[in-house]
Design an enzyme around this catalytic site. Structure first.
Site, PDB file in Angstrom:
ATOM      1  N   TRP B 340       0.821  -1.233   0.000  1.00  0.00           N
ATOM      2  CA  TRP B 340       0.000   0.000   0.000  1.00  0.00           C
ATOM      3  C   TRP B 340       0.840   1.261   0.000  1.00  0.00           C
ATOM      4  CZ3 TRP B 340      -1.171   3.113   4.703  1.00  0.00           C
ATOM      5  CH2 TRP B 340      -0.285   2.829   5.762  1.00  0.00           C
ATOM      6  N   ASP B 341       2.119   1.129   0.270  1.00  0.00           N
ATOM      7  CA  ASP B 341       3.032   2.276   0.211  1.00  0.00           C
ATOM      8  C   ASP B 341       2.833   3.042  -1.099  1.00  0.00           C
ATOM      9  OD1 ASP B 341       3.883   0.189   1.843  1.00  0.00           O
ATOM     10  OD2 ASP B 341       6.012   0.626   1.605  1.00  0.00           O
ATOM     11  N   GLU B 467       1.159  -1.885  12.909  1.00  0.00           N
ATOM     12  CA  GLU B 467       1.234  -3.343  13.046  1.00  0.00           C
ATOM     13  C   GLU B 467       1.622  -3.803  14.451  1.00  0.00           C
ATOM     14  OE1 GLU B 467       3.720  -4.607   9.847  1.00  0.00           O
ATOM     15  OE2 GLU B 467       2.271  -4.003   8.332  1.00  0.00           O
ATOM     16  N   LYS B 567       3.736   1.233  16.083  1.00  0.00           N
ATOM     17  CA  LYS B 567       4.886   1.117  15.185  1.00  0.00           C
ATOM     18  C   LYS B 567       4.951   2.353  14.298  1.00  0.00           C
ATOM     19  CE  LYS B 567       6.781  -2.083  11.714  1.00  0.00           C
ATOM     20  NZ  LYS B 567       6.359  -3.077  10.709  1.00  0.00           N
ATOM     21  N   GLN B 568       3.791   2.866  13.943  1.00  0.00           N
ATOM     22  CA  GLN B 568       3.739   3.968  12.971  1.00  0.00           C
ATOM     23  C   GLN B 568       2.393   4.663  13.067  1.00  0.00           C
ATOM     24  OE1 GLN B 568       3.693   0.481  10.266  1.00  0.00           O
ATOM     25  NE2 GLN B 568       2.950   1.987   8.817  1.00  0.00           N
TER      26      GLN B 568
END
Lengths: 730, 730
Positions: B340-341, B467, B567-568
């Site tokens: 998906w980046d 994640e 994580k993000q």
């Protein structure tokens, strides 16, 4: 219908499981002792030794930190049950003749497997009767004995040659049940076999598992003169007559090295008759304590006996250090691993009938506590987390959402500690081991969960008994069981009782507070299986084609996890285990909600609904699920009896009978029974052991009777509905 | 600091990634063309072809229904970059002499990699200057060209022999980044190499991947006389002088078979000078449109150029059918898979500068729609679910909780459809492809989720961008993105526009209702990342030792999943992507809540917080995260640049600049800019393409200027803060 035997005339893979003899240490599965006479399908021929395992590496598509790197696998061993026969130099096989009759039998009274064959030689018409008998000794755990007995039926006699050896690759490989066992070549696992001659009729062989380097010693003895052949087999000759000739082969199994001393030699050289008599004696004692006698329902009678016998065979009565594998020693399913089935499904039969064996089960866990502490540390936590599946105490599961996350295993073990203690008042155990097990598991939960200002004490990211959801928050079963354990610990003990474990005031208060504030989502009497369960999509199980069950083999986990569908009892199991915590209205509401969406895809499920139904007075539902449970393996209801018997369903049979039909409960203060006989049952008698005494209970549709015991007051209510046993003094 | 080049004097594994040349089809990574002269550590020597992959089986410890059975893996190919030299029969290597000077350079203006070496022969003191230059053509995607140029520096000359061939096993194996690539032996993957002579200087070779049977054709040409050796190498001799002698080797790469026609031959035999000139011309055009010129901050200037150049190299400007791999064509990390980046991080640069390339990215997905429909069906659903990681459209992930469950991939693709359309008004695309992509993904969501009477439309059992949680309920990012998509679909289209897809009235209403009733848990301005997130244990990231980051390599998922740790960016990413949906107070509240518990262990994270910070007027935070993003690979901030560049951070650099610092937003009605120059920046100019026209924007600390375009009204507010571009008429 014979009520004490399992019998058949045709070999099947299921029969091989049903007729396995085992004694907690040795399991022998073989319907084809004489390979030349095999007529039906190939069935498993294998020996399992509880605790003899090899390692195999676990491969992950995407490994993550902390995943187990190796699996333990119970080693399928060559079976020493093979006999090849020659009659006057003619091979006794299907090329030279035919089988006229064949019969298999396992007797639950003698503990013997017997296989009878009549063979007729084509050329001469001579008929032989061959009787193969074996037992794994319940008296002497290391001992397997087997006798071959042959007689000339319609002719005078001749010369019979018997070659006895091992079936080496007799296991039917199956991918279906446990893909890890598919294609296993025993010779890959058993790296070395070292043979030691001990006498003219006795030889030792040591097996070494290649990866684990664990050793298994065996000593084999023949009671008839003969000679060792170069391939390791044994040859004997007999002067065959119309009176039977017989040879007994005994094998001694020991984990690790063996010292072949006088005791071992004596055991091996005992006659078959003597060994068989001892076996009968052990079983007589066993059934004296354990037998459930049912009048009016032979199917249930035989089923419950088969279940109790299966539990005995899986654990044995010896002082072993092994637990009960999911399939006992009857098959390769689940790789010989011990699960929570032991504590929740299998232990109750033992703690109500043979508490010394329940204590042994607890000691298996206690000995593995150090591993469980290491496992907790791998999650950054103190206390202990027991592995989801294991033989040696290390986690053997490759999919953590349905293993490590199933942290209820700790509470299940604690539940056994508590119930065992309530029934036995075994203070020695509680002080030396039980307290430590309770504290170590409570500590783990205190670290795993946290206090949420809005909800209370929460246990997030767990998996409950129902594996059709995973990684949920506040699984009701888990939270109720943990609460029960924490409450018991903090009420039964004072903090100062546990000083040797360095319990601080703060920790003690946190444990009390966690128990008090344990969260669960409720809507009136309806309790949510977890925080999100009631929000998920509802389905109608009747719309799913029958062929699509069990669902897990037909649907991606992401399908199942999103639906209100259960593999097995979850919240209802908590209600069954902790009857004191729930009102009848709660049980009824949740039974009505969850039962219709439960697939019973797990053999652990029907028993629980049976008990709940019985307690709710739903006799029809109770007996339906009871029958399903006792017949799980006798009727191959899960479709995989070939891979081994379902020990949890065997334990489930007994608890369904005792907790469900007989309404048995226990708490700190007393034991109670509230029996209801299913339709058709005219009488039922059984025993219980409570606080060191045996009580014999007789139930008829209208009367209750209790005898035995002196230390408890026995009270039966006027309506003949409720029995209460109350200790007179502590 | 050179603002248009990346330069170094020492080879490192990171430099090999940074200096990879690629053009969307071919990636060439090699710092060691002359093996005899290698001084530093071994670095990767490999060629990647976008779309050339092999299959490998995925092994599961416990497989479940529907798990992908095979993985696609971009094949690491032998690199045709090797040259071995002899001067008057003396090997040019480190045994016979030493390297006096060495320099590496990648020019973002010429698109050329250049490696210069000065070697001195020990015995004679003769010095050679060797210049190796290569480029992957941005004009002709199949073309790799490389020139070796040598001259005698301090002597008259001699005989130079050059043998040119392949580096076959030049890849540095690494387990750390992607264990699946560890120990890969290229010869295992490439089953056959078939060689076809085409002319005295031209040869064809076809590679076949052993499991996928996919073929890659190459044609190699040398522009200097010589001869093919029996091992397939090429040998040329030169009369060496003080003026340079040179040889050019060109290679043609084509997926599948190749017809070596006049066009191919012409392309291969063009001179290096000519090819280099074309490359410069393409780049001149590229930078004319794309360049961001920053005055006052050279580090950021070079960093953003490197990012834009990296995006160009990953995709190319040709009419290819390949997407952008997570590492582009610069390394083996993530096996060459598209994630998906692409849609969220990399596409924005293209849709604001080169919309025809953004359309190409969308067409990559559109062509894989049939696979996505099959994938949805495997979950029992209609519509389409795009794979989490793939090359050919099939799922390539082995851990569904962090892949299949990350269903936001669909909404991410839909987001690109919508933004692309808002910026381009490309009705042809929307009608032929965009509408179908939107509908197929919306349909999937309608089936995956359900209406909960208490909550509204819920999407249970999903994994969001963060994640460090998995299988949660109502991930806020997912729900907001799906709502955006469903709203857009049902508002932009009338149901009857989509008649060819058989949209019923009921389905249309359900879509509208799902969008309206989309659930998220809110507490005032605070929005929960998912239903359980705020209930989890809080931690202080500062208490965790620095060495324990990234957390996923030091903690079991069950540790991370239970904590309030990210994580993000997750919810914040939704806020950045959908600025119209959130108030500033909401953004501020959630930024303050989530940023301190975000580890930024993913390179996808800092850019998002930078944009949020910029929009909140937090200039210091914005520039801090911006610098971290543009330097991800130039400073190896994630520690794994050696395994390939982080294309998402390169895209993230541009969106941080444009959406963050320049405050760029777009919706159905207009595009707006609200720039704030970071401290030290005295001027910044850049272009945007909007509705078919180019706009040049100049920002100084006090002024705004826009030129170009005629079809939009340009409005700049009085305070010189806000630019609004509004289409005059549709």
């Amino acid at each position: 219908m014979s009520l004490w035997t399992i019998e058949a005339d045709q070999p099947t893979r299921e029969l091989a499981s049903q007729l396995t003899v085992s004694n907690g240490l040795i399991g022998v599965k073989d319907l084809t002792e004489i390979p030349g006479l095999r007529r039906g399908p190939q069935t498993d021929t294998v020996v399992y030794i509880n605790g003899f395992y090899d390692y195999e590496p676990i491969h992950y598509g995407e490994a993550q930190f902390g995943f187990p790197q190796r699996n333990q696998m119970m080693v399928p061993l060559p079976a020493p049950t093979r006999f090849d026969l020659w009659l006057d130099d003619v091979p006794v096989d299907l090329n030279q003749g035919k089988v006229l009759a064949e019969h298999y039998q396992l007797s639950m009274r003698t503990g013997q497997f017997q296989h009878t064959l009549t063979w007729e030689e084509r050329r001469t018409g001579h008929q032989l009767e061959i009787v193969l008998t074996r037992l794994t000794s319940l008296k002497t755990a290391s001992l397997l004995t087997q006798r071959i007995q042959v007689r000339a039926l319609n002719f005078k006699g001749g010369r019979l040659r018997v070659i006895s050896g091992l079936h080496v690759h007799g296991m039917v490989q199956t991918k279906k049940f446990d893909p890890r066992l598919a294609g296993v070549d025993i010779s890959d696992i058993l790296a070395h076999q070292q043979v030691t001659p001990l006498s003219a009729t006795m030889r030792g062989t040591t097996f070494t598992a290649s990866s684990s380097a664990r050793k298994l010693s065996t000593v084999t003895h023949y009671d008839h003169p003969g000679q060792w052949l170069t391939d390791g087999n044994w040859m004997s000759q007999f002067d065959l007559k119309q009176a039977p000739v017989a040879m007994t082969k005994t094998v001694w199994y020991k984990l690790g090295p063996v010292a072949v001393d006088a005791t071992v030699k004596h055991a091996l050289t005992r006659s078959f008759t003597e060994i068989a008599a001892m076996q009968r004696a052990v079983l007589e004692t066993f059934w004296q304590t354990s037998d459930v006698a049912i009048t009016g329902d032979d199917e249930s009678q035989r089923g419950i006996r088969f279940s109790q016998f299966g539990l005995l065979q899986a654990l044995g009565v010896h002082a072993g250090q092994q637990g009960i594998a999911a399939k006992g020693l009857t098959g390769s399913g689940y790789s010989g691993h011990y699960f929570w089935d032991t504590e929740i499904y299998e232990a109750p039969f033992f703690y109500w009938n043979h508490p010394e064996l329940a204590r042994r089960l607890l000691m298996v866990r206690y000995r593995q506590l150090a591993h469980a502490e290491t496992y907790a540390q791998s999650l950054g936590l103190t206390g202990a987390l027991f592995p989801w599946r294991t033989i040696n105490g290390e986690e053997s599961s490759a999919y953590f959402p349905a293993s490590t996350a199933a942290i209820h295993i700790d509470a299940d073990i604690a539940y056994l500690v508590i119930r065992y203690y309530q029934i036995t008042h075994d203070n020695d155990f509680m002080e030396k081991y039980g307290a430590e097990l309770l504290l170590a598991t409570c500590r783990f939960y205190l670290g795993y969960g946290n206090f949420d200002p809005r909800k209370g004490f929460v246990l997030n990211t767990v998996t409950g008994p129902d594996e059709y959801t995973a990684l949920v928050n506040n699984n009701a079963y888990t939270n109720y069981m943990v609460q029960f354990e924490m409450r018991y610990l903090t009420q039964h003990f004072a903090r100062t009782d546990l000083q040797r474990f360095h319990v601080t005031v703060t920790e003690w208060r946190e444990l009390q507070r966690a128990a008090e504030q344990m969260y669960s989502e409720t809507h009136g009497d309806l309790i949510a299986q977890d925080d999100s369960f009631l929000s998920k999509r509802k389905i109608d199980l009747k719309q799913i084609p029958r062929d699509n069950f069990p669902l897990l083999t037909h649907y991606h986990p992401l399908v199942l996890y999103r639906l209100q569908v259960l593999k097995q009892a979850d919240l209802l199991l908590a209600m069954v285990l902790l009857p004191e915590q729930f009102t009848t209205a709660q049980v009824q509401t949740n039974y009505d909600y969850y039962e219709p969406i439960t697939t019973h895809d797990s053999s652990l499920s029907p028993a629980i609904y049976a008990i709940a139904a019985a307690r709710l007075g739903q006799a029809a539902g109770a007996i339906k699920f009871f029958k399903r449970t006792v017949n799980t393996d006798l009727q191959n209801l899960q479709g995989n009896t070939a891979d081994g018997l379902h020990l949890a369903a065997m334990g489930g049979s007994w608890i369904t009978f005792a907790w469900g039909l007989m309404g048995l409960t226990v708490d700190d203060h007393h034991a109670t029974l509230q029996p209801t006989l299913p339709q058709g049952w005219t009488r039922c008698t059984f025993n219980l052991r409570y606080r060191g005494e045996v009580y014999a209970i007789t139930v008829t549709p209208t009367t209750l009777k209790v005898t035995g015991g002196t230390k408890q007051s026995i009270k039966i209510d006027q309506e003949q509905r409720l029995i209460t046993l109350t200790p007179v003094s502590k």
